[in-house]
Design an enzyme around this catalytic site. Structure first.
Site, PDB file in Angstrom:
ATOM      1  N   GLN A 201      -1.399  10.515   3.383  1.00  0.00           N
ATOM      2  CA  GLN A 201      -2.451   9.766   2.698  1.00  0.00           C
ATOM      3  C   GLN A 201      -3.636   9.649   3.658  1.00  0.00           C
ATOM      4  O   GLN A 201      -3.592   8.879   4.621  1.00  0.00           O
ATOM      5  CB  GLN A 201      -1.928   8.392   2.304  1.00  0.00           C
ATOM      6  CG  GLN A 201      -0.660   8.433   1.454  1.00  0.00           C
ATOM      7  CD  GLN A 201      -0.918   8.961   0.051  1.00  0.00           C
ATOM      8  OE1 GLN A 201      -1.402   8.242  -0.813  1.00  0.00           O
ATOM      9  NE2 GLN A 201      -0.597  10.220  -0.179  1.00  0.00           N
ATOM     10  N   GLY A 242      -2.089   0.162  -5.984  1.00  0.00           N
ATOM     11  CA  GLY A 242      -1.663   1.493  -5.560  1.00  0.00           C
ATOM     12  C   GLY A 242      -2.809   2.353  -5.051  1.00  0.00           C
ATOM     13  O   GLY A 242      -3.988   2.015  -5.184  1.00  0.00           O
ATOM     14  N   HIS A 243      -2.437   3.511  -4.482  1.00  0.00           N
ATOM     15  CA  HIS A 243      -3.444   4.380  -3.871  1.00  0.00           C
ATOM     16  C   HIS A 243      -4.422   4.933  -4.908  1.00  0.00           C
ATOM     17  O   HIS A 243      -4.075   5.176  -6.047  1.00  0.00           O
ATOM     18  CB  HIS A 243      -2.785   5.516  -3.072  1.00  0.00           C
ATOM     19  CG  HIS A 243      -1.944   6.443  -3.893  1.00  0.00           C
ATOM     20  ND1 HIS A 243      -1.268   7.504  -3.354  1.00  0.00           N
ATOM     21  CD2 HIS A 243      -1.650   6.478  -5.207  1.00  0.00           C
ATOM     22  CE1 HIS A 243      -0.627   8.154  -4.297  1.00  0.00           C
ATOM     23  NE2 HIS A 243      -0.842   7.544  -5.424  1.00  0.00           N
ATOM     24  N   ASN A 244      -5.661   5.070  -4.469  1.00  0.00           N
ATOM     25  CA  ASN A 244      -6.759   5.635  -5.258  1.00  0.00           C
ATOM     26  C   ASN A 244      -7.208   4.754  -6.420  1.00  0.00           C
ATOM     27  O   ASN A 244      -8.014   5.191  -7.241  1.00  0.00           O
ATOM     28  CB  ASN A 244      -6.404   7.018  -5.822  1.00  0.00           C
ATOM     29  CG  ASN A 244      -6.189   8.057  -4.746  1.00  0.00           C
ATOM     30  OD1 ASN A 244      -6.458   7.808  -3.569  1.00  0.00           O
ATOM     31  ND2 ASN A 244      -5.685   9.215  -5.124  1.00  0.00           N
ATOM     32  N   SER A 262      -4.349   5.451  -8.893  1.00  0.00           N
ATOM     33  CA  SER A 262      -5.467   6.099  -9.589  1.00  0.00           C
ATOM     34  C   SER A 262      -5.875   5.398 -10.880  1.00  0.00           C
ATOM     35  O   SER A 262      -6.472   6.001 -11.764  1.00  0.00           O
ATOM     36  CB  SER A 262      -5.139   7.573  -9.884  1.00  0.00           C
ATOM     37  OG  SER A 262      -4.904   8.283  -8.693  1.00  0.00           O
TER      38      SER A 262
END
Length: 350
Positions: A201, A242-244, A262
């Site tokens: 990441q 969460g990521h993004n 996302s």
């Protein structure tokens, strides 16, 4: 705690005035308490008609309220236009926040290349990594870990044992409560050759101004792009981003809620506690998501969404609840109909 007379308290609050009191200099305020039952030497808070009857019987020395409600009371009142907003000012006056010294404690470690602003407090067992920049008037409480290349804006307050990983960028007046984590790896693996293979990441987290996150919350860094938290967002305890994910301005999220990777949350969205929001969807600006809701698809428009559903508005969910109750009662009704048929001598086809 601080001690004020009602007259002194009114002088501290711009635009306020006193009602139902001939000698405000003799009314002493030492605490803030609920309107019911109230307490001597205390000021209480009234902004809702539902508790007006309680306010009429309060034991408090004074009530913070509106001019409209003050006319219904006999107790001394401190009148303001928005008592729910002024309450924060009153609480800060009566219960002044702890004042931290401008010092780096002896057990702290600050890398020589890091830059500390003016009037910062660096608590015991804090570590600040290389090339990190800490803005003026910032507090790093005991045990905080600030990674390399981090930027934290002025007037921020990092809670005890919080971890901010490398490269995270944070705006002004940020608050994190204890044990929160910002910039840890997002959850991404590829299953191949009989095992889960970690995908690096390499993005970061960018946080705007006036953001607050609760204890034990986690904001993952982006995979290739950054995770973004807009100005004015407020998160309760145990919130996971969460990521993004990209969040707009003034998003409010209650505890035990998770946003999968996302997801885009537009401005002024409110998400209740215990919600699960799926990945790669968009929540329209102004949407309200009720507690315990599972949001699996992009809602078609801004509305109030409730339930363990696929995107029902509140009226639709109410209809669903009625139908579920009917299904639950169906067997009972079927038995009653069969018993009536037997009494009438009617035969029924199965």
């Amino acid at each position: 705690m601080a001690r004020y007379t009602l007259e002194e308290l009114s002088a501290k609050i711009s635009g306020s005035k006193i009602a139902n009191c001939k000698e405000p200099s003799k009314i002493v305020i030492e605490t803030v308490s609920p309107v019911s039952p109230g307490a001597p030497s205390s000021i209480s808070f009234l902004a809702n008609k539902k508790i007006l009857s309680d306010a009429k019987k309060t034991s408090s020395a004074a009530v913070l309220t509106t001019e409209e409600f003050a006319k219904e009371l006999e107790v001394p009142c401190l009148i303001v236009a928005k008592p729910d907003l002024v309450l924060a000012q009153v609480l800060d006056l009566v219960y002044p926040p702890h004042s931290y010294p401008s010092v780096v404690e002896s057990t702290a470690f600050v890398h020589p290349s890091a830059k500390l602003g003016k009037n910062c407090y660096v608590g015991h067992h804090v570590s600040v990594g290389e090339m990190t920049e800490i803005g003026d008037n910032t507090i790093l409480e005991n045990g905080a870990r600030i990674g390399r290349g981090v930027k934290i804006g002025e007037g921020s307050h990092i809670g005890p044992n919080s971890v901010i990983h490398h490269g995270v960028i944070i705006g002004k007046r940020f608050i994190s409560h204890g044990n929160s984590t910002i910039g840890g790896d997002g959850f991404r693996f590829v299953f191949a050759e009989g095992k889960h293979n970690k995908i690096p990441q390499v993005g970061t987290v960018r946080i705007g101004n006036d953001v607050e996150i609760g204890s034990n919350s986690a904001i993952d860094r982006g995979g290739l792009e950054d995770t973004v938290i807009g100005d004015g967002c407020k998160f309760d305890n145990l919130v996971h981003i969460g990521h993004n994910c990209v969040l707009g301005k003034n998003v409010v999220i209650a505890g035990w809620t998770g946003l999968a990777g996302s997801t885009v949350v537009e401005d002024n969205v409110t998400i209740g506690g215990g919600c699960g929001v799926a990945d790669h969807i968009r929540i329209p600006s102004g949407t309200i998501i009720g507690g315990g809701t599972s949001v699996r698809n992009t809602p078609p428009k801004a509305d109030i969404y409730v339930g363990w559903d696929y995107g029902l508005t509140f009226p639709e969910f109410q209809k669903l609840r009625v139908n579920i109750r009917n299904v639950v009662n169906f067997q009972k009704w079927a038995r009653r109909i069969k018993a009536m048929e037997q009494k009438l001598g009617l035969s029924s086809e199965e």
